[in-house]
Write a protein that holds these residues in place. Structure first.
Motif, short mmCIF file in Angstrom:
data_model
loop_
_atom_site.label_atom_id
_atom_site.label_comp_id
_atom_site.label_asym_id
_atom_site.label_seq_id
_atom_site.Cartn_x
_atom_site.Cartn_y
_atom_site.Cartn_z
N ASP A 57 29.95 42.78 43.33
CA ASP A 57 30.51 42.41 42.03
C ASP A 57 30.90 40.94 42.04
O ASP A 57 30.95 40.29 43.09
CB ASP A 57 31.74 43.28 41.74
CG ASP A 57 32.09 43.36 40.27
OD1 ASP A 57 31.34 42.81 39.43
OD2 ASP A 57 33.11 43.98 39.93
N ILE A 58 31.14 40.42 40.85
CA ILE A 58 31.63 39.05 40.72
C ILE A 58 33.14 39.12 40.52
O ILE A 58 33.70 40.16 40.18
CB ILE A 58 30.95 38.30 39.55
CG1 ILE A 58 31.22 39.00 38.21
CG2 ILE A 58 29.46 38.16 39.80
CD1 ILE A 58 30.70 38.24 37.00
N THR A 59 33.79 38.00 40.72
CA THR A 59 35.25 37.96 40.54
C THR A 59 35.59 37.88 39.06
O THR A 59 34.73 37.55 38.21
CB THR A 59 35.87 36.73 41.24
OG1 THR A 59 35.37 35.54 40.60
CG2 THR A 59 35.53 36.72 42.72
N ARG A 60 36.83 38.12 38.75
CA ARG A 60 37.31 38.02 37.36
C ARG A 60 37.09 36.59 36.84
O ARG A 60 36.67 36.39 35.71
CB ARG A 60 38.79 38.39 37.29
CG ARG A 60 39.38 38.29 35.91
CD ARG A 60 40.86 38.70 35.92
NE ARG A 60 41.38 38.75 34.58
CZ ARG A 60 41.91 37.70 33.94
NH1 ARG A 60 41.97 36.53 34.53
NH2 ARG A 60 42.37 37.83 32.71
N GLU A 61 37.37 35.62 37.68
CA GLU A 61 37.22 34.22 37.28
C GLU A 61 35.77 33.88 36.97
O GLU A 61 35.48 33.17 36.00
CB GLU A 61 37.77 33.30 38.38
CG GLU A 61 39.28 33.34 38.52
CD GLU A 61 39.81 34.62 39.19
OE1 GLU A 61 39.04 35.30 39.92
OE2 GLU A 61 40.98 34.95 38.95
N GLU A 62 34.84 34.40 37.79
CA GLU A 62 33.42 34.18 37.54
C GLU A 62 33.01 34.83 36.22
O GLU A 62 32.25 34.25 35.44
CB GLU A 62 32.57 34.74 38.68
CG GLU A 62 32.69 33.98 39.97
CD GLU A 62 32.05 34.70 41.14
OE1 GLU A 62 31.46 34.00 41.98
OE2 GLU A 62 32.13 35.94 41.24
N TRP A 63 33.49 36.03 35.97
CA TRP A 63 33.16 36.74 34.74
C TRP A 63 33.70 35.98 33.54
O TRP A 63 33.00 35.81 32.54
CB TRP A 63 33.73 38.17 34.79
CG TRP A 63 33.41 38.96 33.58
CD1 TRP A 63 32.25 39.61 33.30
CD2 TRP A 63 34.27 39.18 32.45
NE1 TRP A 63 32.32 40.23 32.08
CE2 TRP A 63 33.56 39.97 31.53
CE3 TRP A 63 35.57 38.79 32.14
CZ2 TRP A 63 34.10 40.38 30.32
CZ3 TRP A 63 36.10 39.21 30.93
CH2 TRP A 63 35.37 39.99 30.04
N LEU A 64 34.95 35.52 33.62
CA LEU A 64 35.54 34.78 32.51
C LEU A 64 34.77 33.50 32.22
O LEU A 64 34.58 33.11 31.07
CB LEU A 64 37.02 34.45 32.80
CG LEU A 64 37.99 35.62 32.69
CD1 LEU A 64 39.36 35.20 33.20
CD2 LEU A 64 38.07 36.14 31.27
N ALA A 65 34.30 32.82 33.28
CA ALA A 65 33.56 31.57 33.10
C ALA A 65 32.24 31.81 32.36
O ALA A 65 31.74 30.90 31.69
CB ALA A 65 33.29 30.93 34.46
N LYS A 66 31.68 33.02 32.44
CA LYS A 66 30.42 33.33 31.77
C LYS A 66 30.61 33.71 30.30
O LYS A 66 29.64 33.76 29.55
CB LYS A 66 29.74 34.52 32.47
CG LYS A 66 29.23 34.23 33.84
CD LYS A 66 28.74 35.51 34.47
CE LYS A 66 27.38 35.35 35.03
NZ LYS A 66 26.83 36.60 35.57
N GLN A 67 31.84 33.97 29.89
CA GLN A 67 32.09 34.42 28.53
C GLN A 67 32.11 33.24 27.57
O GLN A 67 32.65 32.18 27.90
CB GLN A 67 33.43 35.17 28.44
CG GLN A 67 33.53 36.36 29.38
CD GLN A 67 32.36 37.30 29.26
OE1 GLN A 67 32.05 37.78 28.18
NE2 GLN A 67 31.69 37.54 30.38
#
Length: 100
Positions: A57-67
């Motif tokens: 999985d990716i981290t929360r921070e990585e996911w937020l950066a993609k949004q």
């Protein structure tokens, strides 16, 4: 009774949970595009690695950066202030007969 497994796409990304039924002998056959390895919690963009037999999985921070950035919504005060300014300009035009 059924067993929950987790379906993933051709690239390994999680798609949906699936309930499978046992065969006549009470054994479960897990489809090729599924696993019974539970998803990590929390999960943002889980991907099943067949070689390791585990979810990655990716981290929360990585996911937020993609949004995509969300536009800030105006507050009620800002909306009311704009309406008052529009009404004031309309009144000025009525009273003064043009732009003030």
């Amino acid at each position: 009774m059924g067993k929950q497994v987790y379906r993933f796409d051709k690239d390994g990304y999680f798609r949906e949970p699936v309930i499978i039924a046992p065969d006549a002998d009470g054994k479960y056959t897990i489809p090729d595009d599924c696993t019974d390895v539970e998803l990590p919690q929390p999960c943002f963009e889980p991907r099943f690695n067949r070689e390791k037999g585990a979810w990655e999985d990716i981290t929360r921070e990585e996911w937020l950066a993609k949004q995509p950035p969300q536009p800030r919504q105006k507050t009620e005060t800002e909306i009311l202030t704009e309406k008052i300014e529009v009404m004031q300009k309309a009144l000025d035009n009525l009273i003064l007969g043009g732009d003030a």
